[in-house]
Structure formats: C-alpha cells, structure tokens
Design a protein around this motif. Structure first.
Motif, short mmCIF file in Angstrom:
data_model
loop_
_atom_site.label_atom_id
_atom_site.label_comp_id
_atom_site.label_asym_id
_atom_site.label_seq_id
_atom_site.Cartn_x
_atom_site.Cartn_y
_atom_site.Cartn_z
N LEU A 45 3.09 -11.35 9.61
CA LEU A 45 2.42 -11.29 8.32
C LEU A 45 3.29 -10.44 7.40
O LEU A 45 3.54 -9.27 7.68
CB LEU A 45 1.04 -10.66 8.49
CG LEU A 45 0.11 -10.66 7.30
CD1 LEU A 45 -1.34 -10.55 7.77
CD2 LEU A 45 0.41 -9.56 6.32
N TYR A 46 3.77 -11.05 6.32
CA TYR A 46 4.66 -10.37 5.39
C TYR A 46 4.06 -10.37 3.99
O TYR A 46 3.38 -11.32 3.61
CB TYR A 46 6.02 -11.08 5.31
CG TYR A 46 6.76 -11.15 6.62
CD1 TYR A 46 7.62 -10.14 7.00
CD2 TYR A 46 6.58 -12.23 7.48
CE1 TYR A 46 8.31 -10.20 8.21
CE2 TYR A 46 7.26 -12.30 8.69
CZ TYR A 46 8.11 -11.29 9.05
OH TYR A 46 8.79 -11.33 10.24
N LEU A 47 4.33 -9.32 3.23
CA LEU A 47 3.95 -9.23 1.83
C LEU A 47 5.19 -9.07 0.97
O LEU A 47 6.17 -8.47 1.40
CB LEU A 47 3.05 -8.01 1.59
CG LEU A 47 1.70 -7.96 2.28
CD1 LEU A 47 1.02 -6.63 1.99
CD2 LEU A 47 0.83 -9.11 1.86
N SER A 48 5.12 -9.60 -0.23
CA SER A 48 6.18 -9.41 -1.21
C SER A 48 5.54 -9.41 -2.58
O SER A 48 4.72 -10.29 -2.88
CB SER A 48 7.19 -10.56 -1.13
OG SER A 48 8.13 -10.47 -2.18
N PRO A 49 5.87 -8.44 -3.43
CA PRO A 49 5.40 -8.56 -4.82
C PRO A 49 5.84 -9.92 -5.36
O PRO A 49 6.94 -10.39 -5.09
CB PRO A 49 6.11 -7.41 -5.54
CG PRO A 49 6.38 -6.41 -4.45
CD PRO A 49 6.67 -7.24 -3.22
N SER A 50 4.96 -10.59 -6.10
CA SER A 50 5.24 -11.95 -6.56
C SER A 50 6.50 -12.06 -7.40
O SER A 50 7.12 -13.13 -7.44
CB SER A 50 4.04 -12.49 -7.36
OG SER A 50 2.95 -12.66 -6.49
N ASP A 51 6.91 -10.98 -8.05
CA ASP A 51 8.12 -11.03 -8.88
C ASP A 51 9.38 -10.63 -8.11
O ASP A 51 10.43 -10.44 -8.68
CB ASP A 51 7.96 -10.15 -10.12
CG ASP A 51 7.69 -8.69 -9.78
OD1 ASP A 51 7.58 -8.35 -8.58
OD2 ASP A 51 7.58 -7.89 -10.72
N PRO A 77 -0.29 -0.92 -2.70
CA PRO A 77 -0.23 -0.69 -4.14
C PRO A 77 -0.74 -1.89 -4.94
O PRO A 77 -0.49 -3.04 -4.58
CB PRO A 77 1.26 -0.45 -4.41
CG PRO A 77 1.81 0.00 -3.11
CD PRO A 77 1.02 -0.74 -2.06
N CYS A 78 -1.44 -1.61 -5.99
CA CYS A 78 -2.00 -2.62 -6.86
C CYS A 78 -0.88 -3.49 -7.45
O CYS A 78 0.05 -2.98 -8.07
CB CYS A 78 -2.77 -1.91 -7.97
SG CYS A 78 -3.63 -3.02 -9.05
N ASP A 79 -0.93 -4.81 -7.21
CA ASP A 79 0.10 -5.73 -7.70
C ASP A 79 -0.32 -7.15 -7.36
O ASP A 79 -1.32 -7.37 -6.69
CB ASP A 79 1.44 -5.41 -7.04
CG ASP A 79 2.65 -5.87 -7.86
OD1 ASP A 79 2.46 -6.67 -8.80
OD2 ASP A 79 3.76 -5.43 -7.56
N ASP A 80 0.45 -8.14 -7.83
CA ASP A 80 0.31 -9.53 -7.41
C ASP A 80 1.29 -9.75 -6.27
O ASP A 80 2.47 -9.39 -6.38
CB ASP A 80 0.63 -10.49 -8.55
CG ASP A 80 -0.45 -10.49 -9.62
OD1 ASP A 80 -1.60 -10.12 -9.32
OD2 ASP A 80 -0.14 -10.88 -10.75
N TYR A 81 0.82 -10.35 -5.17
CA TYR A 81 1.63 -10.51 -3.97
C TYR A 81 1.71 -11.97 -3.53
O TYR A 81 0.79 -12.75 -3.75
CB TYR A 81 1.04 -9.71 -2.80
CG TYR A 81 1.21 -8.24 -2.93
CD1 TYR A 81 2.34 -7.61 -2.42
CD2 TYR A 81 0.27 -7.46 -3.57
CE1 TYR A 81 2.51 -6.24 -2.54
CE2 TYR A 81 0.43 -6.09 -3.70
CZ TYR A 81 1.55 -5.49 -3.18
OH TYR A 81 1.71 -4.14 -3.31
N ASP A 82 2.82 -12.29 -2.86
CA ASP A 82 2.92 -13.49 -2.05
C ASP A 82 2.73 -13.03 -0.61
O ASP A 82 3.18 -11.93 -0.24
CB ASP A 82 4.29 -14.16 -2.20
CG ASP A 82 4.53 -14.68 -3.62
OD1 ASP A 82 3.55 -14.89 -4.36
OD2 ASP A 82 5.70 -14.87 -3.98
N VAL A 83 2.05 -13.84 0.19
CA VAL A 83 1.78 -13.51 1.59
C VAL A 83 2.35 -14.62 2.46
O VAL A 83 2.10 -15.81 2.20
CB VAL A 83 0.27 -13.35 1.85
CG1 VAL A 83 -0.01 -13.05 3.32
CG2 VAL A 83 -0.33 -12.28 0.96
#
Length: 121
Positions: A45-51, A77-83
């Motif tokens: 399971l990986y996260l990346s800020p969308s930008d 942290p509060c942000d938009d993410y891709d998972v």
C-alpha cells in the motif's frame, strides 16, 4: 496490470468511503483506517501526493492487510493523494486524487474495486 481509475468513478461505483471527521473542521492531519472487505490480501500500500510523480514507502512494510482485516495509518498530512494497492496476485490498483483531510477516515476496499482495476472498467 496497471490501470488508473478516477476517484469520482470510485466514489460513485467502487469504493465505500465513510467520513467520521467533524464537518467544517480546520484542515489537519488524518488518521485513516483501510478496511479490506475484498477476497484478496493486500501485500503493498503506497501513498503519493497527487501532484508528485513518486510513490512513498510501502505503508504495510513487511505486513499484509488480510482479507477481512484493517490497517490504521496515523497523522497523514492533509493533501490530495494517489493510493496504490497491490494484492496477493501482484495486481495493481491505483486510486487517484483522493482528498485526505480530516480527523479520521475509513476506506473500504471491495472486490468490485479491485476487479475494476484489474479489468480496466
């Protein structure tokens, strides 16, 4: 198979998202519980800020999010993410532009969501 799916489609059709944060609260870090209601174990399971074009570390590390299990991430942290989810068969599922901001959230992973990623629908 690597397939991207827009969050709007997932929200409407594939993934049940329950918001348990306080409405109108200031944007702050989130605690997120991933609930695996699919028939497959999730191995990565990986996260990346969308930008951002790079994935962060595997949040499960050496663990496995078993079918029927839960996994809690603290203080995201509060942000938009891709998972990015990778299941026991090595199939990848990418959920894009998820607004992650609030006190506490729960994401439910379903068979329908994982199969839609695998078959590109």
């Amino acid at each position: 198979m690597r397939v991207s799916i827009r969050w709007t489609v997932l929200a409407a059709v594939l993934v049940a998202v329950s918001w348990t944060g306080v409405a109108g609260a200031a944007r702050s870090d989130s605690d997120v519980t991933f609930v695996n209601k699919s028939s497959w174990d999730i191995y990565e399971l990986y996260l990346s800020p969308s930008d951002d074009d790079e994935w962060g570390p595997d949040q499960l590390e050496e663990g496995v999010l078993e079918s029927g299990g839960e996994f809690l991430l603290y203080s995201i942290p509060c942000d938009d993410y891709d998972v990015l989810l990778i299941d026991e068969d090595g199939d990848e599922c990418i959920l894009e532009e998820i607004d992650l901001c609030g006190d506490s959230e729960e994401w439910v992973i379903t068979n329908k969501a994982l199969l839609a990623c695998e078959f590109g629908s």
